[in-house]
Scaffold this motif. Structure first.
Motif, mmCIF file in Angstrom:
data_model
loop_
_atom_site.group_PDB
_atom_site.id
_atom_site.type_symbol
_atom_site.label_atom_id
_atom_site.label_comp_id
_atom_site.label_asym_id
_atom_site.label_seq_id
_atom_site.Cartn_x
_atom_site.Cartn_y
_atom_site.Cartn_z
ATOM 1 N N LEU A 41 3.929 10.530 -4.012
ATOM 2 C CA LEU A 41 4.185 9.969 -4.459
ATOM 3 C C LEU A 41 4.384 9.039 -5.521
ATOM 4 O O LEU A 41 5.449 7.866 -5.388
ATOM 5 C CB LEU A 41 2.588 8.493 -4.610
ATOM 6 C CG LEU A 41 2.195 8.926 -3.112
ATOM 7 C CD1 LEU A 41 -0.096 8.513 -4.092
ATOM 8 C CD2 LEU A 41 2.172 8.292 -2.231
ATOM 9 N N SER A 42 4.731 10.164 -6.173
ATOM 10 C CA SER A 42 5.795 9.442 -7.258
ATOM 11 C C SER A 42 7.395 9.467 -7.348
ATOM 12 O O SER A 42 8.205 8.841 -7.641
ATOM 13 C CB SER A 42 6.036 10.789 -8.124
ATOM 14 O OG SER A 42 5.990 12.172 -7.787
ATOM 15 N N ASP A 43 7.458 10.414 -5.946
ATOM 16 C CA ASP A 43 8.932 10.538 -5.163
ATOM 17 C C ASP A 43 9.207 9.002 -4.778
ATOM 18 O O ASP A 43 10.275 8.502 -5.081
ATOM 19 C CB ASP A 43 9.205 11.386 -4.159
ATOM 20 C CG ASP A 43 8.981 13.071 -5.002
ATOM 21 O OD1 ASP A 43 9.636 13.463 -6.121
ATOM 22 O OD2 ASP A 43 8.215 13.730 -4.615
ATOM 23 N N LEU A 44 8.215 8.801 -4.033
ATOM 24 C CA LEU A 44 8.076 7.527 -3.861
ATOM 25 C C LEU A 44 8.750 5.634 -4.214
ATOM 26 O O LEU A 44 8.719 5.129 -4.088
ATOM 27 C CB LEU A 44 6.589 6.999 -2.766
ATOM 28 C CG LEU A 44 6.956 5.681 -1.904
ATOM 29 C CD1 LEU A 44 7.406 5.257 -0.587
ATOM 30 C CD2 LEU A 44 5.308 5.207 -1.451
ATOM 31 N N ILE A 52 0.560 -1.156 0.281
ATOM 32 C CA ILE A 52 -0.099 0.029 0.006
ATOM 33 C C ILE A 52 0.882 1.069 0.256
ATOM 34 O O ILE A 52 2.058 1.461 0.534
ATOM 35 C CB ILE A 52 -0.869 -0.173 1.382
ATOM 36 C CG1 ILE A 52 -1.785 -1.266 1.042
ATOM 37 C CG2 ILE A 52 -1.126 1.258 1.301
ATOM 38 C CD1 ILE A 52 -2.577 -1.806 2.561
ATOM 39 N N ARG A 53 0.526 2.427 -0.596
ATOM 40 C CA ARG A 53 0.844 3.350 -0.426
ATOM 41 C C ARG A 53 0.010 4.068 0.112
ATOM 42 O O ARG A 53 -0.328 4.625 0.006
ATOM 43 C CB ARG A 53 1.199 3.861 -2.599
ATOM 44 C CG ARG A 53 3.131 3.446 -3.483
ATOM 45 C CD ARG A 53 2.380 2.200 -3.367
ATOM 46 N NE ARG A 53 3.384 1.277 -4.228
ATOM 47 C CZ ARG A 53 4.648 0.374 -4.326
ATOM 48 N NH1 ARG A 53 3.617 -0.404 -3.471
ATOM 49 N NH2 ARG A 53 5.355 -0.104 -4.955
ATOM 50 N N THR A 54 0.696 5.172 0.718
ATOM 51 C CA THR A 54 0.379 6.233 1.722
ATOM 52 C C THR A 54 1.226 7.271 1.245
ATOM 53 O O THR A 54 2.335 7.559 1.290
ATOM 54 C CB THR A 54 0.295 5.691 3.044
ATOM 55 O OG1 THR A 54 -0.890 4.972 2.808
ATOM 56 C CG2 THR A 54 -1.267 6.870 3.404
ATOM 57 N N GLN A 55 0.200 8.312 1.607
ATOM 58 C CA GLN A 55 0.935 9.994 1.240
ATOM 59 C C GLN A 55 0.061 10.867 2.208
ATOM 60 O O GLN A 55 -0.914 10.615 3.229
ATOM 61 C CB GLN A 55 0.541 10.676 -0.043
ATOM 62 C CG GLN A 55 1.385 12.241 0.223
ATOM 63 C CD GLN A 55 0.723 12.649 -1.281
ATOM 64 O OE1 GLN A 55 1.364 12.300 -2.481
ATOM 65 N NE2 GLN A 55 -0.079 13.497 -1.408
ATOM 66 N N ILE A 56 1.025 10.971 3.342
ATOM 67 C CA ILE A 56 0.764 11.967 4.661
ATOM 68 C C ILE A 56 1.183 13.333 4.631
ATOM 69 O O ILE A 56 2.469 13.927 4.147
ATOM 70 C CB ILE A 56 1.602 11.017 6.350
ATOM 71 C CG1 ILE A 56 1.440 10.055 6.400
ATOM 72 C CG2 ILE A 56 1.434 12.412 7.719
ATOM 73 C CD1 ILE A 56 2.064 9.155 7.347
ATOM 74 N N ASP A 57 -0.005 14.571 4.818
ATOM 75 C CA ASP A 57 0.182 15.334 4.760
ATOM 76 C C ASP A 57 0.297 16.281 6.021
ATOM 77 O O ASP A 57 0.002 16.045 6.828
ATOM 78 C CB ASP A 57 -0.945 16.442 3.987
ATOM 79 C CG ASP A 57 -1.101 17.525 3.278
ATOM 80 O OD1 ASP A 57 -0.090 17.988 3.895
ATOM 81 O OD2 ASP A 57 -2.053 18.128 3.384
ATOM 82 N N ILE A 69 5.499 11.779 2.399
ATOM 83 C CA ILE A 69 5.265 12.726 3.906
ATOM 84 C C ILE A 69 5.386 14.060 2.859
ATOM 85 O O ILE A 69 6.684 13.588 2.546
ATOM 86 C CB ILE A 69 6.915 13.166 4.721
ATOM 87 C CG1 ILE A 69 6.587 11.324 5.548
ATOM 88 C CG2 ILE A 69 5.886 13.812 6.056
ATOM 89 C CD1 ILE A 69 7.683 11.183 7.194
ATOM 90 N N ASN A 70 4.441 14.550 3.317
ATOM 91 C CA ASN A 70 4.334 16.053 1.946
ATOM 92 C C ASN A 70 3.954 17.255 2.880
ATOM 93 O O ASN A 70 3.335 16.782 4.323
ATOM 94 C CB ASN A 70 4.282 16.037 0.767
ATOM 95 C CG ASN A 70 2.859 16.365 0.661
ATOM 96 O OD1 ASN A 70 1.551 15.481 1.151
ATOM 97 N ND2 ASN A 70 2.387 16.432 -0.493
ATOM 98 N N CYS A 71 4.105 18.373 2.542
ATOM 99 C CA CYS A 71 3.098 19.425 2.841
ATOM 100 C C CYS A 71 2.530 19.969 2.222
ATOM 101 O O CYS A 71 3.164 20.156 0.382
ATOM 102 C CB CYS A 71 3.849 20.658 3.952
ATOM 103 S SG CYS A 71 2.624 21.730 4.723
#
Length: 168
Positions: A98-101, A26-31, A66-68
């Motif tokens: 997610l692309s960086d991931l 699973i790919r997850t992005q945390i803001d 992780i991003n903002c």
């Protein structure tokens, strides 16, 4: 009418499909902005408290970016602190989208592969993908394949674009 012959299957052409190396998970992005005052201001005490009370177990075995999403100015330690909480649960954590991931995952995988089976063979770098293989992975792959392959094409066998041919 004669028998239909699959000339591609009978050729020496080797297919290198990046999708074969796509890691499952699973790919997850945390803001980070979710823990900022009005999504813009980091108040250290409140930020630390929010992280402490967050359910980190939900990221068990996830690949996390992780991003903002706001234009907030975030101190470097903030994303590092989020990573401290994620580390016991996530498979991998990167800063970015997610692309960086996806790029980071391929940066780990591609150097570990054995490319010797492509030695002096025509190779097709398969283009169409059902999974989100980043363009950067193709850039990394061609650099790994080029020292081995006789030639490299991109796309599908029926409509490949020539990219590289080894000189004699």
């Amino acid at each position: 009418m004669g028998e239909i012959i699959n000339k591609v299957a009978n050729s020496a052409l080797e297919v290198f499909d990046l999708e074969d190396y796509y890691p499952n998970g699973i790919r997850t992005q945390i803001d980070i902005s979710q823990w900022l005052f009005e999504s813009f201001l980091l108040k250290e005490k409140d930020f630390r408290e929010a992280l402490k009370n967050h359910d980190w177990e939900q990221y068990e075995n996830h690949f996390v970016a992780i991003n903002c999403s706001t234009d907030a100015i975030i101190p470097a330690w903030a994303s590092i602190l989020v990573t401290v909480y994620l580390f016991p649960f996530a498979k991998k954590v990167v800063m970015g989208k997610l692309s960086d991931l996806e790029t980071a995952l391929y940066q780990e995988i591609l150097p570990t592969l054995d490319y010797s089976k492509y030695q002096d063979k025509p190779v097709i770098l398969k283009g169409c993908s059902k999974k989100p293989v980043p363009e950067s992975a193709y850039i990394m792959a061609i650099q790994k394949l080029q020292p081995f392959a006789k030639s490299i094409m991109y796309g599908e066998a029926c409509s490949a674009v020539p990219l590289f041919k080894k000189g004699k």
